[in-house]
Design a protein around this motif. Structure first.
Motif, PDB file in Angstrom:
ATOM      1  N   PRO A   1       3.687 -26.632  44.287  1.00 35.29           N
ATOM      2  CA  PRO A   1       4.843 -27.133  45.041  1.00 35.29           C
ATOM      3  C   PRO A   1       6.061 -27.259  44.125  1.00 35.29           C
ATOM      4  CG  PRO A   1       3.278 -28.897  44.623  1.00 35.29           C
ATOM      5  CD  PRO A   1       2.649 -27.633  44.106  1.00 35.29           C
ATOM      6  N   CYS A   2       7.214 -27.446  44.720  1.00 29.43           N
ATOM      7  CA  CYS A   2       8.470 -27.559  43.962  1.00 29.43           C
ATOM      8  C   CYS A   2       8.704 -28.955  43.393  1.00 29.43           C
ATOM      9  CB  CYS A   2       9.649 -27.180  44.860  1.00 29.43           C
ATOM     10  SG  CYS A   2       9.624 -25.478  45.436  1.00 29.43           S
ATOM     11  N   ASP A   3       7.881 -29.925  43.764  1.00 30.34           N
ATOM     12  CA  ASP A   3       8.065 -31.306  43.315  1.00 30.34           C
ATOM     13  C   ASP A   3       8.163 -31.374  41.797  1.00 30.34           C
ATOM     14  OD1 ASP A   3       7.772 -31.947  45.985  1.00 30.34           O
ATOM     15  OD2 ASP A   3       5.673 -32.546  45.772  1.00 30.34           O
ATOM     16  N   GLY A   4       9.233 -31.958  41.292  1.00 33.25           N
ATOM     17  CA  GLY A   4       9.420 -32.141  39.860  1.00 33.25           C
ATOM     18  C   GLY A   4      10.172 -31.028  39.169  1.00 33.25           C
ATOM     19  N   VAL A   5      10.336 -29.883  39.816  1.00 36.29           N
ATOM     20  CA  VAL A   5      11.077 -28.772  39.219  1.00 36.29           C
ATOM     21  C   VAL A   5      12.557 -29.162  39.158  1.00 36.29           C
ATOM     22  CG1 VAL A   5      11.824 -26.374  39.537  1.00 36.29           C
ATOM     23  CG2 VAL A   5       9.437 -27.013  39.981  1.00 36.29           C
ATOM     24  N   ALA A   6      13.166 -29.002  37.986  1.00 32.42           N
ATOM     25  CA  ALA A   6      14.575 -29.371  37.803  1.00 32.42           C
ATOM     26  C   ALA A   6      15.517 -28.212  38.111  1.00 32.42           C
ATOM     27  CB  ALA A   6      14.812 -29.860  36.376  1.00 32.42           C
ATOM     28  N   MET A   7      15.086 -26.984  37.769  1.00 31.19           N
ATOM     29  CA  MET A   7      15.960 -25.827  37.982  1.00 31.19           C
ATOM     30  C   MET A   7      15.118 -24.558  38.016  1.00 31.19           C
ATOM     31  SD  MET A   7      19.351 -24.599  35.805  1.00 31.19           S
ATOM     32  CE  MET A   7      18.534 -24.202  34.263  1.00 31.19           C
ATOM     33  N   VAL A   8      15.513 -23.645  38.895  1.00 37.31           N
ATOM     34  CA  VAL A   8      14.952 -22.300  38.894  1.00 37.31           C
ATOM     35  C   VAL A   8      16.057 -21.335  38.490  1.00 37.31           C
ATOM     36  CG1 VAL A   8      13.119 -22.725  40.572  1.00 37.31           C
ATOM     37  CG2 VAL A   8      15.360 -21.984  41.366  1.00 37.31           C
ATOM     38  N   VAL A   9      15.640 -20.223  37.876  1.00 33.06           N
ATOM     39  CA  VAL A   9      16.577 -19.208  37.407  1.00 33.06           C
ATOM     40  C   VAL A   9      16.167 -17.861  37.979  1.00 33.06           C
ATOM     41  CG1 VAL A   9      17.514 -18.032  35.367  1.00 33.06           C
ATOM     42  CG2 VAL A   9      16.939 -20.469  35.242  1.00 33.06           C
ATOM     43  N   GLU A  10      17.144 -17.120  38.467  1.00 37.00           N
ATOM     44  CA  GLU A  10      16.936 -15.744  38.902  1.00 37.00           C
ATOM     45  C   GLU A  10      17.983 -14.862  38.248  1.00 37.00           C
ATOM     46  OE1 GLU A  10      14.508 -14.510  40.627  1.00 37.00           O
ATOM     47  OE2 GLU A  10      13.739 -16.140  41.878  1.00 37.00           O
ATOM     48  N   VAL A  11      17.553 -13.673  37.831  1.00 36.05           N
ATOM     49  CA  VAL A  11      18.450 -12.637  37.337  1.00 36.05           C
ATOM     50  C   VAL A  11      18.320 -11.481  38.320  1.00 36.05           C
ATOM     51  CG1 VAL A  11      18.977 -11.044  35.457  1.00 36.05           C
ATOM     52  CG2 VAL A  11      18.139 -13.351  34.934  1.00 36.05           C
TER      53      VAL A  11
ATOM     54  N   VAL B   1      13.899 -28.147  48.011  1.00 36.97           N
ATOM     55  CA  VAL B   1      14.666 -29.235  47.403  1.00 36.97           C
ATOM     56  C   VAL B   1      14.637 -29.145  45.867  1.00 36.97           C
ATOM     57  CG1 VAL B   1      15.243 -31.686  47.563  1.00 36.97           C
ATOM     58  CG2 VAL B   1      13.983 -30.616  49.420  1.00 36.97           C
ATOM     59  N   VAL B   2      14.752 -27.916  45.362  1.00 38.77           N
ATOM     60  CA  VAL B   2      14.924 -27.713  43.926  1.00 38.77           C
ATOM     61  C   VAL B   2      16.369 -28.082  43.624  1.00 38.77           C
ATOM     62  CG1 VAL B   2      14.924 -26.035  42.049  1.00 38.77           C
ATOM     63  CG2 VAL B   2      13.183 -25.889  43.852  1.00 38.77           C
ATOM     64  N   PRO B   3      16.599 -29.080  42.750  1.00 42.11           N
ATOM     65  CA  PRO B   3      17.962 -29.591  42.553  1.00 42.11           C
ATOM     66  C   PRO B   3      18.989 -28.549  42.096  1.00 42.11           C
ATOM     67  CG  PRO B   3      16.363 -31.044  41.514  1.00 42.11           C
ATOM     68  CD  PRO B   3      15.618 -29.827  41.964  1.00 42.11           C
ATOM     69  N   LEU B   4      18.570 -27.610  41.225  1.00 40.52           N
ATOM     70  CA  LEU B   4      19.509 -26.635  40.671  1.00 40.52           C
ATOM     71  C   LEU B   4      18.932 -25.228  40.754  1.00 40.52           C
ATOM     72  CD1 LEU B   4      20.456 -28.593  37.412  1.00 40.52           C
ATOM     73  CD2 LEU B   4      21.784 -28.469  39.538  1.00 40.52           C
ATOM     74  N   TYR B   5      19.779 -24.302  41.156  1.00 35.94           N
ATOM     75  CA  TYR B   5      19.409 -22.886  41.191  1.00 35.94           C
ATOM     76  C   TYR B   5      20.469 -22.123  40.419  1.00 35.94           C
ATOM     77  CZ  TYR B   5      18.830 -18.136  43.105  1.00 35.94           C
ATOM     78  OH  TYR B   5      18.678 -16.783  43.249  1.00 35.94           O
ATOM     79  N   LEU B   6      20.065 -21.484  39.305  1.00 29.71           N
ATOM     80  CA  LEU B   6      20.975 -20.729  38.452  1.00 29.71           C
ATOM     81  C   LEU B   6      20.756 -19.244  38.708  1.00 29.71           C
ATOM     82  CD1 LEU B   6      23.071 -21.216  36.131  1.00 29.71           C
ATOM     83  CD2 LEU B   6      21.193 -20.736  34.547  1.00 29.71           C
ATOM     84  N   LEU B   7      21.804 -18.568  39.181  1.00 32.44           N
ATOM     85  CA  LEU B   7      21.729 -17.153  39.514  1.00 32.44           C
ATOM     86  C   LEU B   7      22.591 -16.340  38.557  1.00 32.44           C
ATOM     87  CD1 LEU B   7      20.935 -14.784  41.394  1.00 32.44           C
ATOM     88  CD2 LEU B   7      22.947 -15.377  42.779  1.00 32.44           C
ATOM     89  N   VAL B   8      21.950 -15.459  37.812  1.00 31.64           N
ATOM     90  CA  VAL B   8      22.663 -14.521  36.954  1.00 31.64           C
ATOM     91  C   VAL B   8      22.800 -13.235  37.759  1.00 31.64           C
ATOM     92  CG1 VAL B   8      22.638 -13.238  34.782  1.00 31.64           C
ATOM     93  CG2 VAL B   8      21.680 -15.560  34.870  1.00 31.64           C
ATOM     94  N   ASP B   9      24.029 -12.931  38.174  1.00 33.80           N
ATOM     95  CA  ASP B   9      24.297 -11.776  39.026  1.00 33.80           C
ATOM     96  C   ASP B   9      24.853 -10.654  38.155  1.00 33.80           C
ATOM     97  OD1 ASP B   9      25.306  -9.896  40.906  1.00 33.80           O
ATOM     98  OD2 ASP B   9      25.460 -11.510  42.397  1.00 33.80           O
ATOM     99  N   ARG B  10      24.001  -9.705  37.826  1.00 35.22           N
ATOM    100  CA  ARG B  10      24.392  -8.636  36.905  1.00 35.22           C
ATOM    101  C   ARG B  10      25.465  -7.723  37.487  1.00 35.22           C
ATOM    102  NH1 ARG B  10      18.986  -6.303  34.213  1.00 35.22           N
ATOM    103  NH2 ARG B  10      18.237  -6.121  36.348  1.00 35.22           N
ATOM    104  N   LYS B  11      25.373  -7.395  38.753  1.00 33.64           N
ATOM    105  CA  LYS B  11      26.365  -6.490  39.365  1.00 33.64           C
ATOM    106  C   LYS B  11      27.740  -7.152  39.396  1.00 33.64           C
ATOM    107  CE  LYS B  11      27.311  -3.505  43.200  1.00 33.64           C
ATOM    108  NZ  LYS B  11      26.766  -2.211  43.455  1.00 33.64           N
ATOM    109  N   ALA B  12      27.791  -8.438  39.701  1.00 35.26           N
ATOM    110  CA  ALA B  12      29.063  -9.164  39.752  1.00 35.26           C
ATOM    111  C   ALA B  12      29.502  -9.655  38.375  1.00 35.26           C
ATOM    112  CB  ALA B  12      28.948 -10.352  40.706  1.00 35.26           C
ATOM    113  N   ALA B  13      28.649  -9.496  37.356  1.00 34.69           N
ATOM    114  CA  ALA B  13      28.924  -9.987  36.001  1.00 34.69           C
ATOM    115  C   ALA B  13      29.336 -11.451  36.030  1.00 34.69           C
ATOM    116  CB  ALA B  13      29.981  -9.125  35.309  1.00 34.69           C
ATOM    117  N   SER B  14      28.535 -12.244  36.770  1.00 33.55           N
ATOM    118  CA  SER B  14      28.835 -13.670  36.902  1.00 33.55           C
ATOM    119  C   SER B  14      27.546 -14.477  36.921  1.00 33.55           C
ATOM    120  CB  SER B  14      29.624 -13.936  38.189  1.00 33.55           C
ATOM    121  OG  SER B  14      28.818 -13.684  39.330  1.00 33.55           O
ATOM    122  N   ILE B  15      27.741 -15.768  36.751  1.00 31.75           N
ATOM    123  CA  ILE B  15      26.626 -16.697  36.828  1.00 31.75           C
ATOM    124  C   ILE B  15      27.049 -17.824  37.769  1.00 31.75           C
ATOM    125  CG2 ILE B  15      27.330 -17.961  34.748  1.00 31.75           C
ATOM    126  CD1 ILE B  15      24.284 -18.171  34.098  1.00 31.75           C
TER     127      ILE B  15
END
Length: 192
Positions: free
Chosen positions: A109-119, A139-153
């Motif tokens: 489960p997602c309980d306790g996860v602070a952040m997930v990351v996707e590239v 209800v994962v508090p933070l989701y960090l997305l590294v978008d290679r095509k957009a060259a952004s995070i």
């Protein structure tokens, strides 16, 4: 002795059973997202380099000691529209003191996860849309997305009602603040 009548399997039951029975080759991952089975090939070197750049900064600079799992399966309630989502983020961070991964099965489960990351890779729209909503439902508090095509995070935060209420996007090369429990600015200069 009378035979017991069995309830017929629903389409959702068949989909979930089919998904859980998949036998994918090494390095290939299968996920069940929004009622769709998604199969992804192994990541390329640039993809892995971005994950490593984030991981090293979190280990060195985070205010809270973090534990990391790459490709750790998460189960997320789909809200009843389809079977439980089974997603595999590129990276999952949780406070080390929780030791979430120690006793976790293949799917936790997602309980306790602070952040997930996707590239982003072969299906960038899934990372931008379906996975974002999925992590918010979990209800994962933070989701960090590294978008290679957009060259952004992009950092998504404040999950509510199946999506994130807040997000901040910066181009590669600019720092992006990570809030508690991380409490530091993620440097993206090396992403260029």
């Amino acid at each position: 002795m009378t035979a017991m009548a069995h309830e017929p399997l629903t389409q959702e039951d068949v989909l979930l059973e089919s998904f859980l029975a998949l036998d994918t080759p090494d390095g290939v991952r299968a996920e069940l997202i929004d009622g769709e089975i998604v199969v992804t090939p192994p990541p390329d070197g640039e993809h892995e380099d971005y994950i490593e750049l984030i991981l090293m900064q979190v280990y060195r600079r985070s205010r809270t000691d973090m534990q990391f799992a790459g490709n750790k399966g998460l189960k997320v309630d789909s809200g009843g529209a389809w079977p439980t989502d089974h997603v595999i983020p590129d990276g999952t961070f949780a406070p080390r003191r929780l030791r979430l991964y120690r006793t976790a099965n293949s799917w936790m489960p997602c309980d306790g996860v602070a952040m997930v990351v996707e590239v982003t890779s072969t299906r960038p729209q899934a990372d931008r849309e379906a996975k974002r909503r999925c992590y918010a439902r979990g209800v994962v508090p933070l989701y960090l997305l590294v978008d290679r095509k957009a060259a952004s995070i992009t950092l998504f935060s404040d999950p509510e009602k199946g999506d994130y209420r807040e997000h901040r996007t910066v181009p590669f090369g600019k720092p992006i603040p990570l809030p508690e429990p991380f409490s530091f600015d993620l440097d993206t200069a090396d992403f260029l």
